[in-house]
Design a protein around this motif. Structure first.
Motif, PDB file in Angstrom:
ATOM      1  N   PRO A  82      12.344  -2.864 -17.696  1.00 35.85           N
ATOM      2  CA  PRO A  82      12.913  -2.597 -16.368  1.00 35.85           C
ATOM      3  C   PRO A  82      11.770  -2.323 -15.393  1.00 35.85           C
ATOM      4  CG  PRO A  82      13.105  -0.665 -17.761  1.00 35.85           C
ATOM      5  CD  PRO A  82      12.579  -1.761 -18.646  1.00 35.85           C
ATOM      6  N   PRO A  83      12.067  -2.259 -14.087  1.00 36.65           N
ATOM      7  CA  PRO A  83      11.006  -1.916 -13.122  1.00 36.65           C
ATOM      8  C   PRO A  83      10.300  -0.617 -13.504  1.00 36.65           C
ATOM      9  CG  PRO A  83      12.925  -2.715 -11.964  1.00 36.65           C
ATOM     10  CD  PRO A  83      13.342  -2.579 -13.407  1.00 36.65           C
ATOM     11  N   GLU A  84       8.990  -0.633 -13.401  1.00 37.67           N
ATOM     12  CA  GLU A  84       8.161   0.510 -13.771  1.00 37.67           C
ATOM     13  C   GLU A  84       7.797   1.308 -12.521  1.00 37.67           C
ATOM     14  OE1 GLU A  84       7.384   1.312 -16.779  1.00 37.67           O
ATOM     15  OE2 GLU A  84       7.634  -0.479 -18.007  1.00 37.67           O
ATOM     16  N   PRO A  85       8.348   2.516 -12.362  1.00 38.13           N
ATOM     17  CA  PRO A  85       8.089   3.295 -11.137  1.00 38.13           C
ATOM     18  C   PRO A  85       6.609   3.537 -10.866  1.00 38.13           C
ATOM     19  CG  PRO A  85       9.890   4.257 -12.409  1.00 38.13           C
ATOM     20  CD  PRO A  85       9.288   3.197 -13.276  1.00 38.13           C
ATOM     21  N   ASP A  86       5.821   3.683 -11.931  1.00 37.31           N
ATOM     22  CA  ASP A  86       4.394   3.984 -11.734  1.00 37.31           C
ATOM     23  C   ASP A  86       3.632   2.816 -11.123  1.00 37.31           C
ATOM     24  OD1 ASP A  86       4.806   6.461 -12.785  1.00 37.31           O
ATOM     25  OD2 ASP A  86       4.047   5.973 -14.782  1.00 37.31           O
ATOM     26  N   LEU A  87       4.227   1.614 -11.141  1.00 29.56           N
ATOM     27  CA  LEU A  87       3.547   0.436 -10.599  1.00 29.56           C
ATOM     28  C   LEU A  87       3.998   0.088  -9.185  1.00 29.56           C
ATOM     29  CD1 LEU A  87       3.589  -1.925 -13.716  1.00 29.56           C
ATOM     30  CD2 LEU A  87       1.607  -0.762 -12.742  1.00 29.56           C
ATOM     31  N   SER A  88       5.028   0.730  -8.704  1.00 34.75           N
ATOM     32  CA  SER A  88       5.592   0.365  -7.404  1.00 34.75           C
ATOM     33  C   SER A  88       4.614   0.658  -6.270  1.00 34.75           C
ATOM     34  CB  SER A  88       6.907   1.103  -7.159  1.00 34.75           C
ATOM     35  OG  SER A  88       6.677   2.488  -7.033  1.00 34.75           O
ATOM     36  N   ARG A  90       7.432   0.962   6.967  1.00 40.04           N
ATOM     37  CA  ARG A  90       7.583   0.606   5.560  1.00 40.04           C
ATOM     38  C   ARG A  90       8.880  -0.182   5.434  1.00 40.04           C
ATOM     39  NH1 ARG A  90       6.116   4.184   0.432  1.00 40.04           N
ATOM     40  NH2 ARG A  90       7.170   3.024  -1.229  1.00 40.04           N
ATOM     41  N   LEU A  91       8.765  -1.411   4.989  1.00 37.20           N
ATOM     42  CA  LEU A  91       9.920  -2.306   4.934  1.00 37.20           C
ATOM     43  C   LEU A  91      10.668  -2.220   3.619  1.00 37.20           C
ATOM     44  CD1 LEU A  91       8.286  -5.505   6.501  1.00 37.20           C
ATOM     45  CD2 LEU A  91       9.617  -3.729   7.659  1.00 37.20           C
ATOM     46  N   ALA A  92       9.968  -1.923   2.539  1.00 34.60           N
ATOM     47  CA  ALA A  92      10.593  -1.895   1.221  1.00 34.60           C
ATOM     48  C   ALA A  92       9.608  -1.281   0.236  1.00 34.60           C
ATOM     49  CB  ALA A  92      10.973  -3.308   0.774  1.00 34.60           C
ATOM     50  N   THR A  93      10.074  -1.100  -0.991  1.00 34.45           N
ATOM     51  CA  THR A  93       9.220  -0.700  -2.100  1.00 34.45           C
ATOM     52  C   THR A  93       9.113  -1.884  -3.050  1.00 34.45           C
ATOM     53  OG1 THR A  93       9.848   1.631  -1.947  1.00 34.45           O
ATOM     54  CG2 THR A  93       8.936   0.882  -4.037  1.00 34.45           C
ATOM     55  N   ILE A  94       7.910  -2.346  -3.306  1.00 35.26           N
ATOM     56  CA  ILE A  94       7.702  -3.485  -4.187  1.00 35.26           C
ATOM     57  C   ILE A  94       7.787  -3.010  -5.633  1.00 35.26           C
ATOM     58  CG2 ILE A  94       6.140  -5.352  -4.853  1.00 35.26           C
ATOM     59  CD1 ILE A  94       4.823  -5.085  -2.118  1.00 35.26           C
ATOM     60  N   ALA A  95       8.789  -3.515  -6.354  1.00 38.20           N
ATOM     61  CA  ALA A  95       8.973  -3.140  -7.754  1.00 38.20           C
ATOM     62  C   ALA A  95       8.147  -4.050  -8.656  1.00 38.20           C
ATOM     63  CB  ALA A  95      10.451  -3.248  -8.128  1.00 38.20           C
ATOM     64  N   ALA A  97      -6.429  -3.118  -7.777  1.00 33.18           N
ATOM     65  CA  ALA A  97      -5.159  -3.014  -8.485  1.00 33.18           C
ATOM     66  C   ALA A  97      -5.300  -2.041  -9.646  1.00 33.18           C
ATOM     67  CB  ALA A  97      -4.718  -4.388  -8.955  1.00 33.18           C
ATOM     68  N   ALA A  98      -5.723  -0.835  -9.355  1.00 31.24           N
ATOM     69  CA  ALA A  98      -5.984   0.150 -10.401  1.00 31.24           C
ATOM     70  C   ALA A  98      -4.718   0.480 -11.176  1.00 31.24           C
ATOM     71  CB  ALA A  98      -6.587   1.413  -9.792  1.00 31.24           C
ATOM     72  N   LYS A  99      -3.568   0.488 -10.516  1.00 34.42           N
ATOM     73  CA  LYS A  99      -2.313   0.801 -11.202  1.00 34.42           C
ATOM     74  C   LYS A  99      -2.051  -0.177 -12.333  1.00 34.42           C
ATOM     75  CE  LYS A  99       0.305   2.872  -7.361  1.00 34.42           C
ATOM     76  NZ  LYS A  99       1.524   2.723  -6.528  1.00 34.42           N
ATOM     77  N   THR A 113       0.839  -1.194   0.000  1.00 34.75           N
ATOM     78  CA  THR A 113       0.000   0.000   0.000  1.00 34.75           C
ATOM     79  C   THR A 113       0.876   1.248   0.000  1.00 34.75           C
ATOM     80  OG1 THR A 113      -1.739   1.217   1.181  1.00 34.75           O
ATOM     81  CG2 THR A 113      -0.171  -0.010   2.522  1.00 34.75           C
ATOM     82  N   ASP A 114       0.347   2.317  -0.548  1.00 35.43           N
ATOM     83  CA  ASP A 114       1.033   3.603  -0.466  1.00 35.43           C
ATOM     84  C   ASP A 114       0.419   4.503   0.598  1.00 35.43           C
ATOM     85  OD1 ASP A 114       2.950   3.162  -2.492  1.00 35.43           O
ATOM     86  OD2 ASP A 114       1.429   3.514  -4.030  1.00 35.43           O
TER      87      ASP A 114
END
Length: 300
Positions: free
Chosen positions: A249-255, A160-165, A194-196, A149-150
């Motif tokens: 690559p990892p998509e920042p908008d989905l993190s 917050r333990l991490a950012t899920i990529a 999961a709107a993102k 969650t954000d």
């Protein structure tokens, strides 16, 4: 009896019985012999019975004195046991701990961590509730939540333990040569929360190419593995499957943030506290994997 007996009274009686005399008992307890004599007399007067018979060979407890000695011994054992517990020799958190998380987080991250937690704290009984919808920790639907969650609720505390990529994945056997726009896609349904992911797919895929929509991330991974289409996946999920490959690559908008949460009233509970600390430490070891910086290289 005018006054109730105190713990020190039992200690004195036991010391006299063990040492068979007032003077050595007083020395053992660090008090004056006259004080020991006076206290013993006060106890016997208050109880209306002798606690010791005085012989030339020393003090011998009467039946009443023997009973006080037995009680004192049990009290000493209980105090010693309590001290050992506080030292961590015997004390372990115990009881039921109700944990909620999404099915994908349990499968890809939490299950082996809970296995190690149960080995470390066998007296804690973990009850896991798999739900892709947040449970109400304020109503004690769960004690602890591991959530992507954000915006965690203000009523909860945690970290917050991490950012899920997230990145785009497809089957490795299909390669990366075919452009995404020419492939079939799989998407999460927007109503799942999961709107993102739904927006990401909608912006890149013609609606006619979206072959399947699902309501769980676990199902999304299986659909990509089966060759139904390509899809954005959490790197934690996609990188651990040898049959999948990254197409982006990892998509920042989905993190999304990975949060470990509990209710403020529960954070000092022993079993909640050790679970939060244990899981936080274990997940910190996997942060590069969760954040998509290293691919999964085998069981963890």
């Amino acid at each position: 009896m005018a006054n109730p007996l105190a713990w020190d009274d039992f200690r004195l009686v036991k010391a006299i019985a063990d040492q068979r005399g007032l003077a050595p008992a007083a020395e053992r307890l660090g008090i004056n012999p006259s004080t020991a004599f006076r206290r013993l007399g006060q106890m016997e007067a208050a109880l209306g019975t002798l606690l010791f018979e005085r012989h030339r060979a020393g003090y011998a407890p009467t039946p009443a004195g023997e009973e006080m000695v037995r009680i004192a011994a049990r009290m000493e054992d209980d105090v010693a046991a309590f001290s050992r517990k506080l030292d961590g020799q015997l004390l372990a958190p115990s009881g039921e701990l109700r944990v909620t998380t999404a099915d994908s987080l349990f499968n890809d991250l939490l299950a082996p961590i809970i296995a190690r937690f149960c080995d470390r704290y066998p007296e804690v009984r973990v009850d896991v509730v798999l739900s892709n919808q947040p449970l109400n920790l304020s109503k004690r639907d769960a004690d602890v939540a591991l959530r992507a969650t954000d915006g965690p609720p203000d009523t909860l505390v945690g970290r917050r333990l991490a950012t899920i990529a997230w990145a785009l994945y497809g089957r490795a056997e299909d390669g990366a040569e075919i452009p995404p726009g020419e492939r079939r896609w799989v998407s999460l349904a927007q109503e799942t929360g999961a709107a993102k992911v739904a927006r990401y797919v909608a912006a890149r895929a013609d609606p006619a190419r979206v072959a399947l929509r699902l309501d769980t991330v676990v199902g999304l991974v299986k659909a990509v593995e089966a060759g139904i289409g390509i899809a954005p996946l959490a790197c934690l999920s996609g990188d651990r499957h040898a049959g999948l490959m990254r197409l982006s690559p990892p998509e920042p908008d989905l993190s999304a943030g990975l949060w470990l949460l509990t209710h403020a009233d529960l954070r000092h509970s022993a079993r909640v506290r050790v679970f939060l600390d244990f899981v936080g430490t274990e997940i910190a070891r996997l942060r590069d994997l969760i954040e998509g910086r290293v691919p999964f290289s085998g069981p963890r």
